[in-house]
Every structure is written in C-alpha cells, then in structure tokens.
Design a protein around this motif. Structure first.
Motif, short mmCIF file in Angstrom:
data_model
loop_
_atom_site.label_atom_id
_atom_site.label_comp_id
_atom_site.label_asym_id
_atom_site.label_seq_id
_atom_site.Cartn_x
_atom_site.Cartn_y
_atom_site.Cartn_z
N TYR A 32 0.09 9.61 -34.99
CA TYR A 32 1.28 9.19 -34.26
C TYR A 32 1.79 10.40 -33.51
O TYR A 32 1.99 11.47 -34.12
N GLU A 63 7.82 11.73 -35.75
CA GLU A 63 8.91 11.31 -34.86
C GLU A 63 9.36 12.57 -34.13
O GLU A 63 10.33 13.24 -34.50
N TYR A 95 19.79 3.53 -30.75
CA TYR A 95 18.42 3.03 -30.54
C TYR A 95 18.35 2.62 -29.06
O TYR A 95 19.14 1.77 -28.63
N ASP A 108 10.58 3.43 -27.48
CA ASP A 108 11.82 2.88 -28.06
C ASP A 108 12.40 3.88 -29.05
O ASP A 108 12.47 3.63 -30.24
N VAL A 110 15.08 6.80 -30.88
CA VAL A 110 16.47 6.98 -31.29
C VAL A 110 17.00 8.20 -30.52
O VAL A 110 16.40 9.27 -30.58
N SER A 122 14.29 11.02 -30.21
CA SER A 122 13.38 10.97 -31.36
C SER A 122 12.35 9.87 -31.09
O SER A 122 12.59 8.69 -31.34
N ILE A 123 11.21 10.28 -30.58
CA ILE A 123 10.32 9.32 -29.90
C ILE A 123 9.36 8.56 -30.81
O ILE A 123 8.94 9.05 -31.85
N ALA A 124 9.04 7.35 -30.35
CA ALA A 124 7.92 6.57 -30.89
C ALA A 124 6.63 7.08 -30.24
O ALA A 124 6.64 8.07 -29.50
N PHE A 178 23.79 4.98 -38.32
CA PHE A 178 23.49 5.54 -36.98
C PHE A 178 24.52 6.59 -36.54
O PHE A 178 24.75 6.78 -35.35
N TYR A 197 13.28 4.10 -40.65
CA TYR A 197 12.42 2.98 -40.27
C TYR A 197 12.17 2.04 -41.46
O TYR A 197 11.03 1.75 -41.83
N ARG A 199 14.53 -1.25 -43.91
CA ARG A 199 15.78 -2.02 -44.08
C ARG A 199 16.39 -1.76 -45.45
O ARG A 199 17.28 -2.49 -45.89
N GLU A 204 17.88 10.25 -42.52
CA GLU A 204 16.86 11.08 -41.89
C GLU A 204 17.46 12.48 -41.71
O GLU A 204 18.57 12.63 -41.19
N TYR A 206 16.88 16.01 -39.91
CA TYR A 206 16.16 16.65 -38.82
C TYR A 206 15.97 18.12 -39.20
O TYR A 206 16.87 18.94 -38.97
N1 THG Z 1 13.93 7.20 -36.68
C1 THG Z 1 13.89 8.25 -35.81
N2 THG Z 1 12.98 8.33 -34.83
C2 THG Z 1 12.08 7.33 -34.68
C3 THG Z 1 12.09 6.20 -35.53
C4 THG Z 1 13.05 6.16 -36.57
N3 THG Z 1 11.17 7.41 -33.69
C5 THG Z 1 10.05 6.51 -33.71
C6 THG Z 1 10.44 5.10 -34.10
N4 THG Z 1 11.20 5.15 -35.36
C7 THG Z 1 11.27 4.47 -33.01
N5 THG Z 1 11.46 3.05 -33.25
C8 THG Z 1 12.56 2.53 -33.92
C9 THG Z 1 12.59 1.18 -34.16
C10 THG Z 1 13.68 0.61 -34.81
C11 THG Z 1 14.73 1.41 -35.22
C12 THG Z 1 14.68 2.76 -35.01
C13 THG Z 1 13.60 3.33 -34.34
C14 THG Z 1 15.93 0.82 -35.90
N6 THG Z 1 16.38 -0.35 -35.46
C15 THG Z 1 17.47 -1.10 -36.07
C16 THG Z 1 17.40 -2.53 -35.56
O1 THG Z 1 16.61 -2.79 -34.65
O2 THG Z 1 18.09 -3.36 -36.11
C17 THG Z 1 18.85 -0.54 -35.84
C18 THG Z 1 19.24 -0.40 -34.41
C19 THG Z 1 20.74 -0.27 -34.20
O3 THG Z 1 21.50 -1.08 -34.76
O4 THG Z 1 21.17 0.59 -33.41
O5 THG Z 1 16.48 1.39 -36.81
O6 THG Z 1 13.11 5.22 -37.39
N7 THG Z 1 14.76 9.24 -35.96
#
Ligand code: THG
Length: 374
Positions: A32, A63, A95, A108, A110, A122-124, A178, A197, A199, A204, A206
C-alpha cells in the motif's frame, strides 16, 4: 492459495514498526503506497473477533502523509477537494474525496489541519504527491509539498481508550471523533486523533520520527497487556460490514464521489476553486447512474475476491460488479461491496453474481451491515 514470497527492496518500504509486526507473527502482507501493510495475523476470522471484542495495535504507516505548508496551503487544499473546508479549524480531521478535472476519484484521504498554513493529507493507495506537486508548480503557489517522517499507528477496538489513557494520560478520552490533540511521548509532541479504518472505535497516532516508533509500539503493547491487546491490521470482514471503501478496489479514477456514495462529503456548490468542480456540478445535479451498494451473497463462504466479479440480472444482462466480498461470521452470510446500476439498486433486488467458482444469488441491501443487528 499459495503465492510465492515477495522480495523486499528499497522500493517496497518497511515501516518503523515492522520489527514489532514480525515479532507478533504476521501471516500476510499487502503493499500500500509502496509500503508493507499487514493483512493477517492469526487468521482473518480470529483477528475479526478479537478486533470486535478487545483492542489491537495496527501498523498503518502506509497511510503516508502529504504535507502542505505555506501561505497558499488553505487555497491549495480547497483546490484538491469538493468538500467545503471553510469551517475546518486546526485540531480537526476531514474525510475528503479528491478528484481530477473530470471528477474522477484520485484518492479518499483524511485531511488533518495542523495550523492555518499547515495540513497533512493522510492518503489512500495512490501517488497523490505528484498530483499535488504538479498543481503547485503549474500555478506557482507559495507552498512546500513533501512526505514527512510521519508514520500512523492505530489503536482500534472497544478497549482502545483504556490502553491509550495508560500511555498518554486521561486527556485522550476527551478527544472527539475526527478531532485530534497534541500528546507527548518521550518529549515529542504527537498528533493523536480519534479516527481509524474500523467501526470499533479507537485512535490514530501520527508518530513524528521513525526513531521513536518501536519504543511507542512496546509501550502500547505493555499498557495493553491487561486488556488482551494484540497486533492487528485493517480487517477485510469488519471493513466490508462497516462499508469502509478501499481506493483501487471498490473505486478508481473511473468513478465520481457520488457513485462511491461520498456525495455527503461534497459541497461542490461552495467548494470554490476545486479542480473538477464543473464536472461534479453536472453529476451532482443529474445524480449518478450507478452507485456503491452493500450486497449479501447466498451460499457457502465465497473465495477471495481479487478482481471484479460481474453482477447480472435474471436475463443475464450485466448490471454491475462486486469488488470486495467475504464470509461474515456475525451476519452468517457472505457480505460484499459492489457498484450497481440505478435500474437494479433498490434494496431487496435479486441479482446473479459470477464468481470464479460459479454463479451465486446476491441481494442488494438497504445500507451497510454494521447498521443492521447481527
Ligand atoms: N486513517 C488515516 N488515513 C487513511 C485512512 C484512515 N488513509 C488511507 C485510508 N484510510 C483512506 N480511506 C478512508 C476511508 C474511510 C474513512 C477514513 C479513511 C472513514 N470514514 C468514516 C465514514 O465513511 O463513515 C468517517 C467519515 C466522517 O464521518 O468524516 O473513517 O483510516 N489517517
């Protein structure tokens, strides 16, 4: 399945926590952002039950952060996303879908707002750094863009608060979802956010400086011992139940945020200056013609889903695809994430899923599984 070992190299980066991950008996890695990401420890299902009942320490250094710093940082950030960032204050995480000029998803991440003139993205899994650098160069923006020596470490699960409080103090309990605060470890101030990542709740960290990575890993493992902490990783079963999307799997540059169900994170009307705004205003007005859906798949546990599986209607017409699927012990069915055409996306619609082991009946769900009672 039996695949050969992957040869490590400078291009396939280890993380500051890799020694801890290996000592914990990691069974599988994925790659990744050109970095190792653990994929399983005991087994997918054992890891899943443990994540939902206890607490895990995750090496999510993959990430990677894209740091954006300078007088034009805020303007640049709003160019990168159709989410309105005007109300975002230091201490918040958002997000944020990021799109190209056609409205196609590039990432997508954060976004973490450290100061008015400093953010981390904080990239995917896509090389977003080059897109950001290209925009900055092309427009001669006054910002520095680079990848800092910052490595996220996640503490996830229902007992995460107690473990974190033992290492960083009770102040972590007050961090809202968040949001982040600054907490000291070995004299260094670290961003600690309530995010991650899964539920199951959690944090997290950093980790700023690879040199303190293993010390923090060991401190959390020690503090977590009374809470049955284990090394873990993002869990395929739990994230499909939870509807957490995986960039490159469930969505690509072929998709708009609206197709991904991320329209709620777009305010395209007010995201002035955002790249792809015109394209997105059009799709936001007309609405998507296909969209991400949760699906249930009948029958025995499905094989691993490594490439899209076609979804068809009763006549055999293709109406979508499934890109993530696995057996869920808690819901006692196969759970899946797919992209379904609007003609067939109503909850309860019966579809045929074409797996490598043959066809299976599948049903479109009203929402993601974690919102239902198991
Ligand atoms: N944390 C951090 N960086 C990341 C991720 C992470 N980078 C890669 C990847 N994960 C990015 N993708 C996501 C996908 C979903 C969420 C966070 C990163 C997530 N989503 C919730 C939702 O969709 O309900 C909350 C979104 C919100 O309410 O704002 O948490 O996990 N640092």
């Amino acid at each position: 399945m039996n695949i050969p070992l992957i040869a490590p190299s400078r291009r396939l980066r280890r993380t500051p926590f890799s020694p801890g991950v290996e000592a914990a008996g990691v069974r599988a890695f994925t790659v990744y952002n050109h970095m190792l990401l653990p994929a399983a420890f005991r087994s997918l299902q054992e890891d899943y039950h443990h994540l939902k009942s206890a607490v895990q320490l995750w090496d999510v250094a993959c990430e990677r952060q894209v740091e954006v710093r300078g007088p034009d940082a805020g303007r640049l950030m709003q160019m990168l996303t159709p989410r309105d960032l005007r109300a975002m204050t230091p201490g918040q995480c958002y997000y944020v879908p990021m799109v190209d000029e056609t409205g196609g998803m590039l990432n997508d991440p954060v976004a973490v707002k450290l100061a008015d003139d400093r953010y981390w993205i904080s990239i995917a899994d896509s090389d977003l750094l080059y897109w950001v650098k290209g925009i900055v160069w092309g427009l001669r923006l006054d910002v520095l863009v680079d990848e800092p020596d910052v490595h996220p470490l996640a503490v996830q699960g229902p007992r995460a608060d107690d473990v974190m409080a033992a290492v960083f103090g009770d102040g972590v309990r007050d961090i809202r979802f968040f949001r982040f605060g600054w907490f000291a470890f070995q004299g260094r101030w670290l961003v600690v956010a309530r995010s991650g990542y899964s539920r199951q709740g959690g944090f997290e960290i950093y980790v700023d400086g690879a040199d303190i990575g293993m010390d923090l890993w060991r401190a959390l493992m020690e503090a977590g011992a009374p809470h049955d902490i284990r090394a873990g990783c993002p869990n395929l079963i739990e994230r499909i139940e939870g509807g957490l999307l995986s960039y490159g799997n469930d969505m690509t540059r072929e998709n708009t945020p609206h197709e991904c169900g991320l329209g709620k994170f777009c305010n395209t009307m007010t995201a002035i200056g955002c790249v792809g705004r015109d394209a997105l205003l059009r799709v936001a007005r007309e609405g998507p013609t296909r969209q991400i859906r949760a699906l249930a798949i009948d029958g025995a546990p499905v094989p691993p889903c490594h490439e899209p599986w076609a979804l068809s209607d009763a006549k055999g017409q293709r109406v979508g695809q499934v890109t993530s699927a696995t057996w869920s012990p808690d819901f006692a069915t196969n759970v899946a994430i797919g992209m379904v055409r609007m003609t067939h996306w109503e909850p309860g619609t019966e579809l045929m899923l074409h797996t490598p082991e043959g066809p299976r009946a599948a049903q479109v769900q009203a929402g993601f599984f974690h919102e239902q009672a198991a």
